[in-house]
Design an enzyme around this catalytic site. Structure first.
Site, short mmCIF file in Angstrom:
data_model
loop_
_atom_site.label_atom_id
_atom_site.label_comp_id
_atom_site.label_asym_id
_atom_site.label_seq_id
_atom_site.Cartn_x
_atom_site.Cartn_y
_atom_site.Cartn_z
N ASP A 99 111.89 -62.48 -57.69
CA ASP A 99 111.64 -63.20 -59.05
C ASP A 99 112.26 -64.67 -58.99
O ASP A 99 111.83 -65.70 -59.75
CB ASP A 99 112.29 -62.55 -60.15
CG ASP A 99 113.89 -62.03 -59.85
OD1 ASP A 99 114.21 -61.59 -58.96
OD2 ASP A 99 114.64 -62.41 -60.86
N ASP B 221 126.62 -61.30 -44.36
CA ASP B 221 126.18 -60.98 -43.19
C ASP B 221 127.32 -60.55 -42.51
O ASP B 221 127.11 -60.20 -41.13
CB ASP B 221 125.25 -61.98 -42.72
CG ASP B 221 123.97 -62.16 -43.28
OD1 ASP B 221 123.86 -61.04 -44.20
OD2 ASP B 221 122.94 -62.91 -42.87
N CYS C 281 114.53 -52.54 -49.34
CA CYS C 281 114.89 -52.47 -47.90
C CYS C 281 116.28 -51.82 -47.71
O CYS C 281 116.68 -51.13 -48.69
CB CYS C 281 114.93 -53.75 -47.11
SG CYS C 281 116.39 -54.70 -47.50
N ARG D 92 116.00 -56.34 -53.21
CA ARG D 92 115.67 -57.73 -52.64
C ARG D 92 114.32 -58.03 -53.52
O ARG D 92 113.25 -58.31 -52.89
CB ARG D 92 115.22 -57.76 -51.33
CG ARG D 92 116.75 -57.46 -50.37
CD ARG D 92 116.56 -57.57 -48.81
NE ARG D 92 116.83 -59.16 -48.64
CZ ARG D 92 117.05 -59.60 -47.34
NH1 ARG D 92 117.14 -58.70 -46.37
NH2 ARG D 92 117.34 -60.78 -46.98
N PRO D 93 114.32 -58.22 -54.74
CA PRO D 93 113.35 -58.77 -55.57
C PRO D 93 113.00 -60.34 -55.26
O PRO D 93 113.93 -60.98 -54.66
CB PRO D 93 113.87 -58.72 -56.96
CG PRO D 93 115.16 -58.57 -56.86
CD PRO D 93 115.74 -58.04 -55.60
N ARG E 111 116.55 -57.61 -34.18
CA ARG E 111 116.14 -58.51 -35.14
C ARG E 111 116.72 -59.97 -35.20
O ARG E 111 116.14 -60.83 -35.66
CB ARG E 111 116.13 -57.84 -36.40
CG ARG E 111 114.86 -56.91 -36.74
CD ARG E 111 114.92 -56.58 -38.30
NE ARG E 111 115.04 -57.77 -39.07
CZ ARG E 111 115.63 -57.96 -40.37
NH1 ARG E 111 116.23 -56.75 -40.78
NH2 ARG E 111 115.97 -58.71 -40.99
N ARG F 17 110.87 -59.36 -44.08
CA ARG F 17 110.80 -59.55 -45.50
C ARG F 17 111.04 -61.34 -45.85
O ARG F 17 110.73 -61.82 -46.78
CB ARG F 17 112.04 -59.05 -46.53
CG ARG F 17 111.87 -57.47 -46.48
CD ARG F 17 112.69 -56.54 -46.65
NE ARG F 17 112.35 -55.35 -46.70
CZ ARG F 17 112.44 -54.59 -45.45
NH1 ARG F 17 112.85 -55.04 -44.56
NH2 ARG F 17 112.02 -53.44 -45.31
N VAL G 292 127.01 -59.34 -53.09
CA VAL G 292 125.55 -59.80 -52.92
C VAL G 292 124.43 -58.80 -52.92
O VAL G 292 123.28 -59.20 -53.66
CB VAL G 292 125.66 -60.81 -51.55
CG1 VAL G 292 124.04 -61.55 -51.49
CG2 VAL G 292 126.39 -61.89 -51.73
N LYS H 74 119.82 -67.62 -36.58
CA LYS H 74 118.47 -66.93 -37.15
C LYS H 74 118.16 -67.44 -38.41
O LYS H 74 117.02 -67.75 -38.77
CB LYS H 74 118.46 -65.50 -36.93
CG LYS H 74 117.55 -64.68 -37.87
CD LYS H 74 118.05 -63.16 -38.00
CE LYS H 74 118.36 -62.69 -39.07
NZ LYS H 74 117.73 -62.67 -40.53
N ASN H 75 119.16 -67.35 -39.25
CA ASN H 75 118.83 -67.94 -40.86
C ASN H 75 118.57 -69.36 -40.90
O ASN H 75 118.24 -69.74 -41.96
CB ASN H 75 120.06 -67.52 -41.56
CG ASN H 75 120.01 -65.79 -41.79
OD1 ASN H 75 119.14 -65.17 -41.25
ND2 ASN H 75 121.00 -65.29 -42.59
C1 UD1 Z 1 119.54 -64.88 -46.96
C2 UD1 Z 1 119.51 -64.32 -45.17
C3 UD1 Z 1 120.35 -63.06 -45.36
C4 UD1 Z 1 121.66 -62.99 -46.07
C5 UD1 Z 1 121.21 -63.66 -47.43
C6 UD1 Z 1 122.84 -63.65 -48.39
C7 UD1 Z 1 117.85 -65.27 -44.01
C8 UD1 Z 1 116.73 -65.27 -43.49
N1 UD1 Z 1 118.26 -64.53 -44.55
O1 UD1 Z 1 118.38 -63.68 -47.50
O2 UD1 Z 1 120.80 -62.89 -43.92
O3 UD1 Z 1 122.30 -61.80 -46.15
O4 UD1 Z 1 120.73 -64.86 -47.39
O5 UD1 Z 1 123.58 -64.50 -47.70
O6 UD1 Z 1 118.20 -66.50 -44.19
N2 UD1 Z 1 117.78 -62.02 -55.33
C9 UD1 Z 1 116.97 -61.78 -56.56
N3 UD1 Z 1 115.61 -62.32 -56.56
C10 UD1 Z 1 115.26 -63.10 -55.86
C11 UD1 Z 1 115.93 -63.59 -54.63
C12 UD1 Z 1 117.30 -62.87 -54.37
O7 UD1 Z 1 117.52 -60.90 -57.05
O8 UD1 Z 1 114.10 -63.83 -56.17
C13 UD1 Z 1 119.16 -61.38 -54.90
C14 UD1 Z 1 118.82 -60.57 -53.69
O9 UD1 Z 1 118.42 -59.23 -54.04
C15 UD1 Z 1 120.50 -60.46 -53.20
C16 UD1 Z 1 120.78 -61.81 -53.60
O10 UD1 Z 1 119.96 -62.27 -54.49
O11 UD1 Z 1 121.05 -59.57 -54.05
C17 UD1 Z 1 120.88 -62.79 -52.35
O12 UD1 Z 1 119.76 -62.85 -51.74
P1 UD1 Z 1 119.40 -64.09 -51.27
O13 UD1 Z 1 120.53 -65.25 -51.15
O14 UD1 Z 1 117.94 -64.47 -51.72
O15 UD1 Z 1 119.03 -63.89 -49.71
P2 UD1 Z 1 117.99 -63.96 -48.63
O16 UD1 Z 1 117.64 -65.54 -48.92
O17 UD1 Z 1 116.91 -63.19 -48.88
#
Ligand code: UD1
Length: 429
Positions: A133, A314, A125, A130-131, A406, A101, A336, A32-33
Protein backbone atom coordinates in the site's frame (compact mmCIF):
# COMPACT_ATOMS: atom_id res chain seq x y z
CA UNK A 1 4.82 -21.56 5.56
CA UNK A 2 8.54 -21.60 4.77
CA UNK A 3 9.79 -18.88 2.40
CA UNK A 4 10.48 -19.94 -1.16
CA UNK A 5 13.50 -22.18 -1.15
CA UNK A 6 13.24 -25.65 -2.57
CA UNK A 7 12.33 -26.12 -6.22
CA UNK A 8 9.58 -28.71 -6.60
CA UNK A 9 10.71 -31.84 -4.84
CA UNK A 10 14.44 -31.03 -4.61
CA UNK A 11 15.71 -30.60 -1.05
CA UNK A 12 19.04 -29.17 -0.03
CA UNK A 13 20.44 -29.66 3.44
CA UNK A 14 23.52 -28.67 5.39
CA UNK A 15 25.23 -31.18 7.66
CA UNK A 16 27.22 -29.27 10.23
CA UNK A 17 29.84 -30.47 12.69
CA UNK A 18 29.80 -27.77 15.32
CA UNK A 19 32.21 -26.60 17.97
CA UNK A 20 34.98 -25.40 15.64
CA UNK A 21 36.54 -21.96 15.97
CA UNK A 22 36.66 -19.61 12.96
CA UNK A 23 40.00 -18.28 11.70
CA UNK A 24 40.87 -16.30 8.58
CA UNK A 25 39.78 -13.51 6.33
CA UNK A 26 36.70 -12.76 4.19
CA UNK A 27 36.18 -9.94 1.67
CA UNK A 28 32.63 -8.63 1.36
CA UNK A 29 30.91 -7.98 -1.96
CA UNK A 30 28.11 -5.52 -2.75
CA UNK A 31 24.98 -5.61 -0.62
CA UNK A 32 21.98 -7.61 -1.86
CA UNK A 33 19.64 -4.87 -0.65
CA UNK A 34 21.41 -2.26 -2.70
CA UNK A 35 22.22 -4.33 -5.80
CA UNK A 36 18.52 -5.21 -6.37
CA UNK A 37 17.28 -1.59 -6.48
CA UNK A 38 20.41 -0.55 -8.42
CA UNK A 39 19.49 -3.03 -11.16
CA UNK A 40 15.98 -1.50 -11.24
CA UNK A 41 17.56 1.99 -11.43
CA UNK A 42 19.83 0.97 -14.30
CA UNK A 43 16.72 0.44 -16.45
CA UNK A 44 15.94 4.16 -16.29
CA UNK A 45 18.46 4.57 -19.12
CA UNK A 46 18.82 2.66 -22.41
CA UNK A 47 22.59 3.06 -22.17
CA UNK A 48 24.86 0.34 -20.81
CA UNK A 49 25.19 0.32 -17.03
CA UNK A 50 27.64 -1.81 -15.09
CA UNK A 51 27.15 -2.60 -11.41
CA UNK A 52 30.38 -4.00 -10.02
CA UNK A 53 31.20 -6.45 -7.26
CA UNK A 54 27.76 -8.11 -7.23
CA UNK A 55 27.30 -11.25 -5.15
CA UNK A 56 26.25 -14.37 -7.05
CA UNK A 57 23.04 -14.99 -5.13
CA UNK A 58 19.63 -16.32 -6.13
CA UNK A 59 17.81 -12.97 -5.72
CA UNK A 60 20.19 -11.26 -8.14
CA UNK A 61 19.78 -14.09 -10.70
CA UNK A 62 16.00 -13.83 -10.38
CA UNK A 63 16.16 -10.06 -10.85
CA UNK A 64 18.19 -10.56 -14.05
CA UNK A 65 15.59 -13.05 -15.34
CA UNK A 66 12.86 -10.47 -14.71
CA UNK A 67 14.81 -7.70 -16.45
CA UNK A 68 15.36 -9.92 -19.50
CA UNK A 69 11.64 -10.77 -19.52
CA UNK A 70 10.98 -7.02 -19.59
CA UNK A 71 13.06 -6.75 -22.79
CA UNK A 72 16.47 -5.39 -21.71
CA UNK A 73 19.79 -7.16 -22.02
CA UNK A 74 20.88 -8.12 -18.50
CA UNK A 75 23.70 -10.49 -17.67
CA UNK A 76 26.51 -11.30 -15.27
CA UNK A 77 30.08 -10.83 -16.44
CA UNK A 78 32.25 -12.12 -13.59
CA UNK A 79 31.27 -9.99 -10.61
CA UNK A 80 29.75 -7.28 -12.85
CA UNK A 81 26.05 -7.02 -13.69
CA UNK A 82 25.52 -5.41 -17.08
CA UNK A 83 22.19 -4.01 -18.29
CA UNK A 84 21.54 -2.42 -21.67
CA UNK A 85 18.61 -1.38 -23.88
CA UNK A 86 15.11 -0.10 -23.24
CA UNK A 87 12.56 -2.27 -21.45
CA UNK A 88 9.58 -2.95 -23.71
CA UNK A 89 7.31 -5.27 -21.76
CA UNK A 90 5.03 -3.90 -19.03
CA UNK A 91 4.29 -7.22 -17.32
CA UNK A 92 6.46 -8.92 -14.70
CA UNK A 93 5.98 -12.66 -15.34
CA UNK A 94 3.85 -14.18 -12.59
CA UNK A 95 6.20 -17.02 -11.66
CA UNK A 96 9.15 -14.62 -11.29
CA UNK A 97 7.13 -12.07 -9.30
CA UNK A 98 6.21 -14.89 -6.91
CA UNK A 99 9.84 -16.02 -6.67
CA UNK A 100 11.07 -12.64 -5.49
CA UNK A 101 8.92 -10.15 -3.66
CA UNK A 102 11.46 -7.39 -4.31
CA UNK A 103 10.25 -7.41 -7.94
CA UNK A 104 7.81 -4.75 -6.72
CA UNK A 105 10.81 -2.35 -6.71
CA UNK A 106 10.69 -2.40 -10.53
CA UNK A 107 7.24 -0.81 -10.76
CA UNK A 108 8.46 2.81 -10.37
CA UNK A 109 11.01 2.37 -13.15
CA UNK A 110 8.55 0.56 -15.46
CA UNK A 111 5.95 3.23 -14.96
CA UNK A 112 8.48 5.94 -15.64
CA UNK A 113 9.83 4.33 -18.84
CA UNK A 114 6.72 2.62 -20.25
CA UNK A 115 3.81 4.48 -18.64
CA UNK A 116 2.44 1.10 -17.59
CA UNK A 117 3.41 -1.69 -15.21
CA UNK A 118 1.69 -4.90 -14.19
CA UNK A 119 2.59 -7.52 -11.63
CA UNK A 120 0.98 -10.22 -9.61
CA UNK A 121 0.29 -9.08 -6.07
CA UNK A 122 3.47 -10.19 -4.31
CA UNK A 123 1.38 -11.67 -1.48
CA UNK A 124 2.41 -12.82 1.98
CA UNK A 125 5.59 -14.58 2.90
CA UNK A 126 7.29 -16.38 5.74
CA UNK A 127 8.13 -13.22 7.72
CA UNK A 128 4.89 -11.27 7.38
CA UNK A 129 2.11 -10.11 5.08
CA UNK A 130 4.29 -7.51 3.29
CA UNK A 131 1.57 -5.35 1.77
CA UNK A 132 2.41 -2.80 -0.97
CA UNK A 133 0.00 0.00 0.00
CA UNK A 134 2.81 2.49 0.75
CA UNK A 135 4.40 1.84 -2.66
CA UNK A 136 1.02 2.37 -4.34
CA UNK A 137 0.27 5.51 -2.33
CA UNK A 138 3.63 6.97 -3.46
CA UNK A 139 3.30 6.04 -7.12
CA UNK A 140 -0.36 7.15 -7.09
CA UNK A 141 0.68 10.57 -5.72
CA UNK A 142 3.04 10.94 -8.71
CA UNK A 143 0.02 10.56 -10.98
CA UNK A 144 -0.21 6.82 -11.59
CA UNK A 145 -3.62 5.20 -11.80
CA UNK A 146 -3.55 2.14 -9.53
CA UNK A 147 -5.94 -0.76 -10.25
CA UNK A 148 -6.27 -4.11 -8.51
CA UNK A 149 -7.65 -6.72 -10.91
CA UNK A 150 -7.92 -10.11 -9.21
CA UNK A 151 -4.38 -10.83 -8.02
CA UNK A 152 -2.86 -8.31 -10.48
CA UNK A 153 -1.75 -4.76 -9.76
CA UNK A 154 -1.97 -2.49 -12.83
CA UNK A 155 -0.33 0.93 -12.86
CA UNK A 156 -0.81 3.36 -15.73
CA UNK A 157 0.20 6.96 -16.29
CA UNK A 158 0.40 9.45 -19.11
CA UNK A 159 3.36 11.22 -17.56
CA UNK A 160 4.41 11.29 -13.92
CA UNK A 161 4.41 14.62 -12.09
CA UNK A 162 6.41 15.56 -8.99
CA UNK A 163 4.48 15.76 -5.71
CA UNK A 164 4.87 16.02 -1.95
CA UNK A 165 4.48 12.49 -0.61
CA UNK A 166 4.25 11.57 3.05
CA UNK A 167 4.91 7.89 3.71
CA UNK A 168 2.89 6.37 6.55
CA UNK A 169 5.97 4.28 7.50
CA UNK A 170 9.59 4.73 6.33
CA UNK A 171 9.41 1.72 4.02
CA UNK A 172 12.75 1.00 2.34
CA UNK A 173 11.24 -0.38 -0.85
CA UNK A 174 8.56 2.31 -1.18
CA UNK A 175 11.16 5.07 -0.69
CA UNK A 176 13.30 3.47 -3.42
CA UNK A 177 10.35 2.97 -5.78
CA UNK A 178 9.22 6.58 -5.44
CA UNK A 179 12.80 7.88 -5.82
CA UNK A 180 13.20 5.96 -9.07
CA UNK A 181 9.80 7.00 -10.44
CA UNK A 182 10.33 10.67 -9.48
CA UNK A 183 13.77 10.90 -11.10
CA UNK A 184 12.31 11.32 -14.61
CA UNK A 185 8.98 12.87 -13.52
CA UNK A 186 8.12 16.50 -14.36
CA UNK A 187 8.86 18.90 -11.51
CA UNK A 188 9.89 18.43 -7.92
CA UNK A 189 9.10 15.59 -5.53
CA UNK A 190 9.54 15.61 -1.77
CA UNK A 191 9.38 12.33 0.13
CA UNK A 192 8.53 12.94 3.79
CA UNK A 193 9.17 10.22 6.38
CA UNK A 194 11.52 8.53 3.90
CA UNK A 195 13.55 5.49 4.94
CA UNK A 196 17.10 6.51 6.01
CA UNK A 197 18.92 3.20 5.46
CA UNK A 198 22.46 3.36 3.96
CA UNK A 199 21.07 1.42 0.97
CA UNK A 200 18.86 4.45 0.16
CA UNK A 201 21.97 6.67 0.13
CA UNK A 202 23.70 4.20 -2.21
CA UNK A 203 20.75 4.25 -4.62
CA UNK A 204 20.69 8.07 -4.58
CA UNK A 205 24.46 8.14 -5.23
CA UNK A 206 24.10 5.89 -8.27
CA UNK A 207 21.08 7.81 -9.64
CA UNK A 208 22.93 11.13 -9.16
CA UNK A 209 25.94 9.73 -11.03
CA UNK A 210 23.51 8.81 -13.83
CA UNK A 211 22.35 12.45 -13.95
CA UNK A 212 19.49 12.56 -11.44
CA UNK A 213 19.03 15.44 -8.99
CA UNK A 214 18.39 13.89 -5.59
CA UNK A 215 19.26 15.46 -2.25
CA UNK A 216 18.59 14.53 1.36
CA UNK A 217 19.04 10.74 1.00
CA UNK A 218 19.92 9.37 4.43
CA UNK A 219 17.57 11.86 6.11
CA UNK A 220 13.80 11.55 6.41
CA UNK A 221 13.15 14.23 3.76
CA UNK A 222 14.36 13.46 0.24
CA UNK A 223 14.01 15.98 -2.60
CA UNK A 224 14.09 14.95 -6.23
CA UNK A 225 14.08 17.40 -9.13
CA UNK A 226 12.95 15.58 -12.26
CA UNK A 227 15.39 15.46 -15.20
CA UNK A 228 14.79 14.58 -18.88
CA UNK A 229 17.16 11.63 -19.21
CA UNK A 230 19.77 9.57 -17.39
CA UNK A 231 23.02 8.11 -18.72
CA UNK A 232 24.74 4.74 -18.30
CA UNK A 233 27.57 4.51 -15.77
CA UNK A 234 29.77 2.05 -13.92
CA UNK A 235 29.00 1.87 -10.22
CA UNK A 236 30.39 -0.03 -7.24
CA UNK A 237 27.71 -0.62 -4.58
CA UNK A 238 28.25 -0.44 -0.83
CA UNK A 239 29.42 -3.68 0.81
CA UNK A 240 26.84 -5.88 2.50
CA UNK A 241 26.43 -4.80 6.13
CA UNK A 242 24.17 -7.78 6.88
CA UNK A 243 26.77 -10.29 5.63
CA UNK A 244 29.31 -8.36 7.78
CA UNK A 245 27.01 -8.68 10.78
CA UNK A 246 26.45 -12.38 10.10
CA UNK A 247 30.22 -12.97 10.08
CA UNK A 248 30.67 -10.94 13.27
CA UNK A 249 27.89 -12.84 15.09
CA UNK A 250 29.27 -16.19 13.87
CA UNK A 251 32.83 -15.41 15.02
CA UNK A 252 31.68 -14.21 18.44
CA UNK A 253 29.47 -17.33 18.81
CA UNK A 254 32.08 -19.85 17.65
CA UNK A 255 35.26 -18.20 18.96
CA UNK A 256 38.40 -17.48 16.93
CA UNK A 257 39.66 -14.50 14.95
CA UNK A 258 38.22 -13.31 11.62
CA UNK A 259 39.17 -10.32 9.51
CA UNK A 260 36.47 -8.83 7.29
CA UNK A 261 37.79 -6.67 4.49
CA UNK A 262 35.79 -4.15 2.42
CA UNK A 263 33.64 -3.90 5.54
CA UNK A 264 31.24 -1.02 6.31
CA UNK A 265 33.02 0.25 9.46
CA UNK A 266 30.10 2.22 10.87
CA UNK A 267 28.00 -0.94 11.05
CA UNK A 268 30.79 -2.94 12.70
CA UNK A 269 31.18 -0.15 15.27
CA UNK A 270 27.41 -0.16 15.84
CA UNK A 271 27.40 -3.94 16.44
CA UNK A 272 30.52 -3.69 18.59
CA UNK A 273 28.65 -1.34 20.95
CA UNK A 274 25.84 -3.93 21.26
CA UNK A 275 28.04 -7.02 21.59
CA UNK A 276 30.21 -5.38 24.24
CA UNK A 277 32.02 -7.85 26.46
CA UNK A 278 35.43 -8.77 27.89
CA UNK A 279 35.10 -12.04 25.99
CA UNK A 280 35.37 -10.50 22.53
CA UNK A 281 36.79 -7.60 20.61
CA UNK A 282 35.35 -6.10 17.42
CA UNK A 283 37.46 -3.31 15.98
CA UNK A 284 37.54 -1.52 12.64
CA UNK A 285 40.25 0.41 10.83
CA UNK A 286 40.75 1.32 7.17
CA UNK A 287 37.75 -0.73 5.98
CA UNK A 288 38.88 -3.87 7.85
CA UNK A 289 36.94 -5.22 10.81
CA UNK A 290 38.72 -7.68 13.05
CA UNK A 291 36.63 -9.89 15.34
CA UNK A 292 38.26 -11.84 18.14
CA UNK A 293 36.34 -14.01 20.55
CA UNK A 294 37.87 -15.84 23.52
CA UNK A 295 35.03 -17.08 25.69
CA UNK A 296 31.34 -17.26 26.39
CA UNK A 297 29.44 -14.04 25.91
CA UNK A 298 27.09 -12.81 28.65
CA UNK A 299 23.46 -11.96 27.72
CA UNK A 300 23.01 -8.96 25.44
CA UNK A 301 20.32 -7.00 27.32
CA UNK A 302 17.47 -5.64 25.21
CA UNK A 303 17.67 -5.28 21.44
CA UNK A 304 14.83 -3.65 19.55
CA UNK A 305 14.58 -3.71 15.75
CA UNK A 306 13.26 -0.76 13.79
CA UNK A 307 13.85 1.44 10.76
CA UNK A 308 17.39 2.84 10.47
CA UNK A 309 19.17 3.93 12.65
CA UNK A 310 17.57 1.31 14.92
CA UNK A 311 18.77 -2.30 14.98
CA UNK A 312 18.14 -3.89 11.53
CA UNK A 313 15.46 -6.56 11.41
CA UNK A 314 17.71 -8.41 8.93
CA UNK A 315 20.19 -9.03 11.78
CA UNK A 316 17.60 -10.11 14.32
CA UNK A 317 17.86 -13.87 13.70
CA UNK A 318 21.67 -13.85 13.78
CA UNK A 319 21.70 -11.93 17.06
CA UNK A 320 19.11 -14.36 18.49
CA UNK A 321 21.46 -17.23 17.60
CA UNK A 322 24.29 -15.42 19.39
CA UNK A 323 22.05 -14.81 22.40
CA UNK A 324 21.20 -18.53 22.49
CA UNK A 325 24.95 -19.34 22.74
CA UNK A 326 25.52 -16.78 25.49
CA UNK A 327 25.41 -17.26 29.24
CA UNK A 328 22.64 -14.89 30.28
CA UNK A 329 19.45 -13.24 29.19
CA UNK A 330 18.64 -11.29 26.04
CA UNK A 331 15.32 -9.66 25.17
CA UNK A 332 14.57 -9.09 21.51
CA UNK A 333 11.69 -6.92 20.28
CA UNK A 334 10.83 -7.22 16.57
CA UNK A 335 9.07 -4.07 15.41
CA UNK A 336 9.35 -4.30 11.60
CA UNK A 337 7.84 -7.64 10.53
CA UNK A 338 4.97 -9.26 12.37
CA UNK A 339 6.04 -12.87 11.89
CA UNK A 340 9.81 -13.04 12.05
CA UNK A 341 10.41 -15.54 14.85
CA UNK A 342 10.18 -18.92 13.05
CA UNK A 343 13.90 -19.52 13.73
CA UNK A 344 13.32 -19.32 17.50
CA UNK A 345 11.27 -22.54 17.50
CA UNK A 346 14.16 -24.22 15.65
CA UNK A 347 16.78 -22.79 18.05
CA UNK A 348 14.92 -24.44 20.93
CA UNK A 349 15.83 -27.79 19.35
CA UNK A 350 19.49 -27.04 20.20
CA UNK A 351 18.59 -26.51 23.86
CA UNK A 352 18.00 -22.75 23.91
CA UNK A 353 15.43 -21.56 26.43
CA UNK A 354 13.11 -19.12 24.67
CA UNK A 355 9.79 -17.52 25.58
CA UNK A 356 7.84 -15.51 23.05
CA UNK A 357 5.26 -12.88 24.04
CA UNK A 358 3.82 -11.30 20.88
CA UNK A 359 6.69 -9.43 19.20
CA UNK A 360 9.00 -9.87 22.19
CA UNK A 361 11.28 -12.86 22.76
CA UNK A 362 13.24 -13.67 25.90
CA UNK A 363 16.27 -15.86 25.20
CA UNK A 364 18.05 -17.39 28.18
CA UNK A 365 21.39 -18.83 27.16
CA UNK A 366 23.16 -21.43 29.31
CA UNK A 367 26.53 -20.90 27.66
CA UNK A 368 26.28 -23.83 25.28
CA UNK A 369 24.08 -25.44 22.62
CA UNK A 370 23.91 -29.07 21.54
CA UNK A 371 23.51 -30.09 17.88
CA UNK A 372 20.06 -30.99 16.50
CA UNK A 373 17.92 -31.09 13.35
CA UNK A 374 16.49 -27.79 12.18
CA UNK A 375 14.77 -26.23 9.19
CA UNK A 376 15.43 -22.82 7.64
CA UNK A 377 12.16 -20.92 7.14
CA UNK A 378 13.51 -17.72 5.62
CA UNK A 379 16.76 -16.16 4.45
CA UNK A 380 18.07 -14.43 7.58
CA UNK A 381 16.48 -16.95 9.93
CA UNK A 382 18.39 -19.65 8.05
CA UNK A 383 21.67 -17.75 8.48
CA UNK A 384 20.98 -17.43 12.21
CA UNK A 385 20.35 -21.16 12.55
CA UNK A 386 23.58 -21.92 10.71
CA UNK A 387 25.47 -19.77 13.24
CA UNK A 388 23.85 -21.69 16.11
CA UNK A 389 24.68 -25.04 14.49
CA UNK A 390 28.32 -24.04 13.95
CA UNK A 391 28.62 -23.00 17.60
CA UNK A 392 26.78 -26.04 19.02
CA UNK A 393 28.59 -29.13 20.25
CA UNK A 394 28.17 -32.13 17.95
CA UNK A 395 26.31 -32.64 14.70
CA UNK A 396 23.36 -30.66 13.34
CA UNK A 397 21.35 -30.68 10.15
CA UNK A 398 19.68 -27.68 8.56
CA UNK A 399 17.14 -28.33 5.80
CA UNK A 400 15.57 -26.02 3.18
CA UNK A 401 18.88 -24.16 2.82
CA UNK A 402 18.09 -22.77 -0.65
CA UNK A 403 16.39 -19.87 1.17
CA UNK A 404 19.83 -18.86 2.47
CA UNK A 405 21.21 -18.79 -1.10
CA UNK A 406 18.80 -15.93 -1.83
CA UNK A 407 21.10 -13.54 0.01
CA UNK A 408 24.46 -15.22 0.75
CA UNK A 409 26.92 -16.32 -1.92
CA UNK A 410 27.95 -19.86 -1.08
CA UNK A 411 27.60 -19.42 2.66
CA UNK A 412 28.94 -22.90 3.42
CA UNK A 413 32.10 -22.21 1.39
CA UNK A 414 32.57 -18.88 3.16
CA UNK A 415 32.40 -20.49 6.60
CA UNK A 416 34.27 -23.66 5.57
CA UNK A 417 37.19 -21.47 4.42
CA UNK A 418 37.27 -20.16 8.00
CA UNK A 419 37.41 -23.65 9.47
CA UNK A 420 33.76 -24.61 9.89
CA UNK A 421 32.66 -28.06 8.81
CA UNK A 422 29.55 -27.78 6.63
CA UNK A 423 28.55 -30.00 3.73
CA UNK A 424 25.63 -29.49 1.38
CA UNK A 425 23.57 -32.47 0.34
CA UNK A 426 21.11 -32.28 -2.53
CA UNK A 427 18.27 -34.75 -2.03
CA UNK A 428 16.29 -35.65 -5.13
CA UNK A 429 13.22 -37.65 -4.10
C1 UD1 B 1 13.71 -4.13 2.69
C2 UD1 B 1 14.80 -5.17 2.60
C3 UD1 B 1 14.58 -6.26 3.64
C4 UD1 B 1 14.46 -5.64 5.03
C5 UD1 B 1 13.40 -4.53 5.05
C6 UD1 B 1 13.34 -3.77 6.36
C7 UD1 B 1 15.42 -5.15 0.27
C8 UD1 B 1 15.50 -5.89 -1.00
N1 UD1 B 1 14.79 -5.76 1.28
O1 UD1 B 1 12.49 -4.80 2.40
O2 UD1 B 1 15.69 -7.15 3.59
O3 UD1 B 1 14.09 -6.62 5.96
O4 UD1 B 1 13.68 -3.57 4.00
O5 UD1 B 1 14.56 -3.20 6.65
O6 UD1 B 1 15.95 -4.07 0.40
N2 UD1 B 1 5.04 -2.22 4.57
C9 UD1 B 1 3.69 -1.96 4.42
N3 UD1 B 1 3.26 -1.49 3.20
C10 UD1 B 1 4.12 -1.27 2.16
C11 UD1 B 1 5.50 -1.53 2.34
C12 UD1 B 1 5.94 -2.01 3.57
O7 UD1 B 1 2.90 -2.16 5.32
O8 UD1 B 1 3.68 -0.84 1.08
C13 UD1 B 1 5.52 -2.77 5.87
C14 UD1 B 1 6.10 -4.18 5.69
O9 UD1 B 1 5.11 -5.16 5.72
C15 UD1 B 1 7.04 -4.26 6.88
C16 UD1 B 1 7.54 -2.83 7.02
O10 UD1 B 1 6.61 -2.00 6.32
O11 UD1 B 1 6.33 -4.64 8.02
C17 UD1 B 1 8.92 -2.60 6.44
O12 UD1 B 1 8.95 -2.96 5.10
P1 UD1 B 1 9.92 -2.31 4.03
O13 UD1 B 1 10.82 -1.31 4.69
O14 UD1 B 1 9.11 -1.84 2.88
O15 UD1 B 1 10.77 -3.56 3.59
P2 UD1 B 1 11.17 -3.96 2.13
O16 UD1 B 1 11.54 -2.74 1.36
O17 UD1 B 1 10.19 -4.88 1.54
Amino acid sequence: MPDLGEKAGVMERFDIEGGRKLWGSVRLKGAKNTVLPLIAASLLTDEETVIRDCPDIVDVSTMLKIVRALGSAAYRDGDDIVTRGRITNFEIPKELACEMRSSVFLLGTMLSVLGRAETTFPGGCAIGARPVDIHMHGLGALGAKVEYIGDTIRLTSDGLKGADIKLSFPSVGATENVMMAATLARGETTIINAAREPEIVDLANMLNMMGAKISGAGTSVIKIIGVDALRGIKYTPMPDRIVAGTLIAATVACGGRVEITNCPESFSDYLSAIIKSDTCNICSKYGITTVESYGILPGLGTIETGPYPMFPTDMQAQICALAACSDGETTVIENVFENRYAHLYELEKLGAKISIYGNMAKITGKGFLVGGDMMAHDLRGGAGLLIAAMAAAGKSTLSNVRVIDRGYENIEKMFSALGAKITRTIIIP
